[in-house]
Design an enzyme around this catalytic site. Structure first.
Site, mmCIF file in Angstrom:
data_model
loop_
_atom_site.group_PDB
_atom_site.id
_atom_site.type_symbol
_atom_site.label_atom_id
_atom_site.label_comp_id
_atom_site.label_asym_id
_atom_site.label_seq_id
_atom_site.Cartn_x
_atom_site.Cartn_y
_atom_site.Cartn_z
ATOM 1 N N HIS A 19 0.836 -1.207 0.000
ATOM 2 C CA HIS A 19 0.000 0.000 0.000
ATOM 3 C C HIS A 19 0.869 1.254 0.000
ATOM 4 O O HIS A 19 1.276 1.757 1.049
ATOM 5 C CB HIS A 19 -0.971 0.007 1.180
ATOM 6 C CG HIS A 19 -2.119 0.958 0.979
ATOM 7 N ND1 HIS A 19 -3.395 0.552 0.652
ATOM 8 C CD2 HIS A 19 -2.168 2.306 0.991
ATOM 9 C CE1 HIS A 19 -4.180 1.600 0.492
ATOM 10 N NE2 HIS A 19 -3.445 2.693 0.697
ATOM 11 N N GLU A 206 -11.515 3.127 6.165
ATOM 12 C CA GLU A 206 -10.522 4.070 6.690
ATOM 13 C C GLU A 206 -11.289 5.272 7.256
ATOM 14 O O GLU A 206 -11.354 5.468 8.449
ATOM 15 C CB GLU A 206 -9.563 4.517 5.579
ATOM 16 C CG GLU A 206 -8.552 5.572 6.021
ATOM 17 C CD GLU A 206 -7.851 6.255 4.845
ATOM 18 O OE1 GLU A 206 -8.340 6.185 3.701
ATOM 19 O OE2 GLU A 206 -6.813 6.898 5.091
ATOM 20 N N ASP A 285 1.290 7.209 2.254
ATOM 21 C CA ASP A 285 1.895 8.410 1.658
ATOM 22 C C ASP A 285 3.014 8.936 2.549
ATOM 23 O O ASP A 285 2.837 9.940 3.250
ATOM 24 C CB ASP A 285 0.832 9.516 1.501
ATOM 25 C CG ASP A 285 -0.305 9.098 0.581
ATOM 26 O OD1 ASP A 285 -0.044 8.840 -0.601
ATOM 27 O OD2 ASP A 285 -1.445 9.014 1.063
HETATM 28 ZN ZN LIG Z 1 -4.175 4.676 0.423
#
Ligand SMILES: [Zn+2]
Length: 358
Positions: A19, A206, A285
């Protein structure tokens, strides 16, 4: 290898990274250089040297996160920028013990600066091939549709992804604000992807709760779920994920950075673990959250008390959930066993000789 504290080094634990977003994988220093090159003014949140303070649990916070992401992406304008991004992401992964990277990208957002959708995808796939060759890291690509765009766009992307399957595309994702619209709006796109042999790996669970994970399973037939942590709120759903061995790509540092959970201890790693739901820890990220792959395992150790045997099993779960060729998978699993078998206090087998003769 062990730290002086007697713990094994998590950067040498072999693992798969499933991911990671394209622009989000950029080194902060590279962003500064590219912004300089193109005269892009970066907001303090991106140039301050510290990860920005974010809170994406409300729409404004999510919008701010997306805006920062868009500004960073606007600094990727030429094929050589794309090549640099992927090579550096691969180097960072290798440094963190990754043996296999599945990176996700929505080529639509790069298309305007790279000559259109298909050229953008080809530039990205070329960069991936080159980075894989240069670093020795196996890298594959998931094409991700954007939930904020029209489902017809997602279908176009799915067809394109299937067409480039032999160039290293292995999966199809769905990202952006899961509170918008319904997963089922994208069911046709996912059907095209699945029928074309791609893994379905949408984001869910999420920003929204268990129902969004259920939608990923029921409407998109997800083989893996991006995040999925909010499944922890529903024991029945946990049992279903465990029974079907659907891996959740859990990104602990991201969850706290975006305010999904207040503290690292609140991320329900233990709940998923104890329910038998396989996990593949990911960085999501790192450009914006400040933590790369090994740091996620470090969090499992520090915030959730995973011991080395459990951390090795987490790494195995990431490897099993990847689309690695079988020979690479076997070798990686054996190397995880070797990592765990290495006696505490001794350097790794391939480390410098100890010279302990008499
Ligand atoms: Zn993601």
């Amino acid at each position: 290898m062990l730290h002086s504290s007697g713990e094994r080094d998590l950067r040498t634990l072999p693992k798969a990274h499933l991911h990671l977003h394209f622009t989000g994988s950029m080194r902060p220093g590279t962003l500064l250089e590219l912004a300089d090159k193109y005269g892009v003014h970066l907001p303090d949140a991106l140039s301050g040297g510290e990860p920005p303070k974010l809170r994406a649990t409300d729409e404004r916070g999510w919008f701010r996160f997306q805006r920062l992401y868009d500004i960073a992406r606007s600094c990727l304008r030429a094929p050589e920028d794309i090549q640099r991004l992927v090579r550096e992401a691969a180097e960072e992964d290798v440094r963190d013990g990754s043996r296999w990277l599945e990176i996700q990208v929505d080529p639509t957002s790069y298309a305007p600066r790279l000559g259109g959708l298909t050229p953008a995808l080809e530039i990205i796939l070329d960069a991936v091939e080159r980075a894989s060759r240069d670093t020795g890291l196996g890298i594959r690509v998931l094409v991700a549709a954007n939930r904020m765009k029209h489902p017809l766009d997602a279908r176009t992307l799915a067809r394109l992804a299937v067409r480039y399957r032999d160039r290293g595309i292995v999966g199809f994702g769905l990202s952006n604000d899961e509170r918008r619209g319904f997963a089922r709006d994208f069911d046709r796109a996912f059907a095209i992807a699945r029928e074309g042999g791609l893994l379905a790996a949408p984001h869910g669970g999420e920003l929204s709760g268990p129902s969004s994970v259920r939608d990923c399973l029921d409407d998109l037939r997800a083989g893996r779920v991006g995040h999925g942590v909010r499944a922890a709120e529903d024991p029945w759903l946990l049992a279903r994920l465990a029974e079907r061995q659907v891996t959740c790509e859990v990104c602990p540092a991201s969850n706290v950075a975006l305010g999904v959970y207040d503290k690292h201890e609140d991320v329900p790693l233990r709940t998923l673990w104890e329910a038998g739901v396989p996990m593949a820890l990911g960085a999501d990220d790192p450009l914006l959250f400040g933590a790369r792959l090994a740091a996620q395992y470090e969090l499992a150790r520090r915030a959730h008390g995973f011991d080395d045997a459990e951390l090795a099993e987490l790494a195995r779960q990431s490897v099993r959930a990847s689309v690695m060729p079988e020979d690479v998978r076997k070798r990686t699993l054996a190397d995880i066993d070797a990592w765990l078998a290495a006696e505490p206090g001794l350097p790794e087998a391939d480390g410098p000789p100890l010279g302990r003769a008499g």
